[in-house]
Every structure is written in C-alpha cells, then in structure tokens.
Design a protein around this motif. Sequence first.
Motif, PDB file in Angstrom:
ATOM      1  N   SER A  79      60.963  52.801   1.490  1.00  0.00           N
ATOM      2  CA  SER A  79      60.835  54.246   1.643  1.00  0.00           C
ATOM      3  C   SER A  79      60.575  54.875   0.281  1.00  0.00           C
ATOM      4  CB  SER A  79      62.093  54.853   2.279  1.00  0.00           C
ATOM      5  OG  SER A  79      63.180  54.729   1.399  1.00  0.00           O
ATOM      6  N   ASN A 125      60.542  56.178  -5.761  1.00  0.00           N
ATOM      7  CA  ASN A 125      61.383  55.270  -4.995  1.00  0.00           C
ATOM      8  C   ASN A 125      62.669  55.061  -5.777  1.00  0.00           C
ATOM      9  OD1 ASN A 125      62.472  52.473  -4.459  1.00  0.00           O
ATOM     10  ND2 ASN A 125      60.941  52.588  -2.844  1.00  0.00           N
ATOM     11  N   TRP A 153      54.833  59.715  -6.283  1.00  0.00           N
ATOM     12  CA  TRP A 153      55.580  58.856  -5.359  1.00  0.00           C
ATOM     13  C   TRP A 153      56.790  58.319  -6.119  1.00  0.00           C
ATOM     14  CZ3 TRP A 153      55.216  58.567  -0.329  1.00  0.00           C
ATOM     15  CH2 TRP A 153      54.008  58.815   0.300  1.00  0.00           C
ATOM     16  N   ASN A 195      58.348  50.167   8.234  1.00  0.00           N
ATOM     17  CA  ASN A 195      59.220  49.359   9.084  1.00  0.00           C
ATOM     18  C   ASN A 195      59.879  48.199   8.344  1.00  0.00           C
ATOM     19  OD1 ASN A 195      58.533  51.052  11.141  1.00  0.00           O
ATOM     20  ND2 ASN A 195      57.146  49.629  12.139  1.00  0.00           N
ATOM     21  N   LEU A 209      58.664  62.342   3.027  1.00  0.00           N
ATOM     22  CA  LEU A 209      59.275  61.012   3.062  1.00  0.00           C
ATOM     23  C   LEU A 209      58.392  60.044   3.837  1.00  0.00           C
ATOM     24  CD1 LEU A 209      61.753  59.161   2.533  1.00  0.00           C
ATOM     25  CD2 LEU A 209      62.644  59.977   4.729  1.00  0.00           C
ATOM     26  N   ALA A 210      58.070  58.919   3.209  1.00  0.00           N
ATOM     27  CA  ALA A 210      57.333  57.845   3.877  1.00  0.00           C
ATOM     28  C   ALA A 210      58.286  56.676   4.072  1.00  0.00           C
ATOM     29  CB  ALA A 210      56.132  57.411   3.051  1.00  0.00           C
ATOM     30  N   GLU A 211      58.467  56.262   5.320  1.00  0.00           N
ATOM     31  CA  GLU A 211      59.337  55.139   5.644  1.00  0.00           C
ATOM     32  C   GLU A 211      58.510  54.086   6.374  1.00  0.00           C
ATOM     33  OE1 GLU A 211      63.691  56.924   6.455  1.00  0.00           O
ATOM     34  OE2 GLU A 211      62.170  57.488   7.941  1.00  0.00           O
ATOM     35  N   GLY A 270      54.859  52.417  10.125  1.00  0.00           N
ATOM     36  CA  GLY A 270      55.650  53.375   9.376  1.00  0.00           C
ATOM     37  C   GLY A 270      55.474  54.794   9.871  1.00  0.00           C
ATOM     38  N   ASN A 303      59.542  58.988  -1.616  1.00  0.00           N
ATOM     39  CA  ASN A 303      59.312  60.425  -1.501  1.00  0.00           C
ATOM     40  C   ASN A 303      58.078  60.803  -2.284  1.00  0.00           C
ATOM     41  OD1 ASN A 303      61.464  61.527   0.085  1.00  0.00           O
ATOM     42  ND2 ASN A 303      62.836  60.914  -1.559  1.00  0.00           N
TER      43      ASN A 303
END
Length: 186
Positions: free
Chosen positions: A112, A129, A127, A108, A104-106, A92, A114
Amino acid sequence: MLTLALYTINNMEYYRSFDQLRVTELPVLRHGFWRPWYELTDGQFSYGKLTYSGAMKRSCLLETATGSWVVKRKGWLSRKFIIEQPGGTEIGMVTPEIWSRKILAELNDGFSANFFNKKLLSRTFTWVNEQYGDMLSVQAKAFSRSRPFVVHIDTGVVNTLPHLPLLALLGINLILFKQAEAAAAT
C-alpha cells in the motif's frame, strides 16, 4: 478482451524495463490531440504508455515491460478505482480519502502507498510508503502541452520495488483525473 491481452503481450517487448533505468528524471510525452496518449520516456527508450478508452475515458490502460493494467472506476458514482490485469483479475484498489489530499493505493499482495502533494500549492505529487519512504514523485508542468509531466524516481528503490512502473503510470493517471475534475468544477 482476448485481443486486448494479446495486443499488450506483443507490445511489452517494445518497452524497456525499469531495472535498466540510468536516469532519475523521466519526462512524459503527450501524443495526439483529440485522443491523447502519454508515453514515459528518457528521450531514447520508452518505459511505459498510458491510453484511455471507453465512453468518456472511463478506463485507462497502463503498459510497461513488466505488465499491463486496466484502471477503471468501480461504479458510475463511485470515488474508488479498480486496478485489473487485462484478463479481468482484480489486483488492487485506489481510494481517494474524503476531505484530504491523500489517495491510497492498496494491492492484493499487501503493498500500500499514499499519493499526495506535500505542500498545499505544489504541483509535485509523491508516492509514499511506510517501508520505502518517498518512492517517486510526479511533477505537473504548467503550460506545457507536449511534456505535461516529469517523473522523478529514487534510484535506490528501482531494483527493490516491483510495483514502481505501475505507480509511475498510475500517478500520471491520478493527476490527469484531478485536472479533469478541476476543469469540470469551473
């Protein structure tokens, strides 16, 4: 790198799984002074650990019962962070937005979320979603060196969200990074 992977596999038995979580608040304990490491605990059991390594604390090792991850900068001048498994497989990316409080954490696998504080002068970061809403929040405690953070977890998403341990420790790491940036700017 192989010794790091063997070390984390042997230590994963030490941590309790988030599935067995019975409380909604987990304090974070700070251990050590010169090379601090942080432990996510409920007072009786340990749920995870965050340690720094490398020159100038450039990489962070997050350990839980479900796995371990290495978080490090993509490059020396990059704003982005890469999330890797100890074997080196990238899973990620974490990207702070420009001129915004959001991070933003994305991953694979398509997940995702924020990470941001909802109120301007608040010490609580959440966090969020689209599917799950507010998943967990990390509250920074003022003037508390031994217990600098408290993680508040919604018990409704504990069993449905497999990324919760990663998000809890990653949130602590991001707040520590923001604090270090603010201290360097003054």
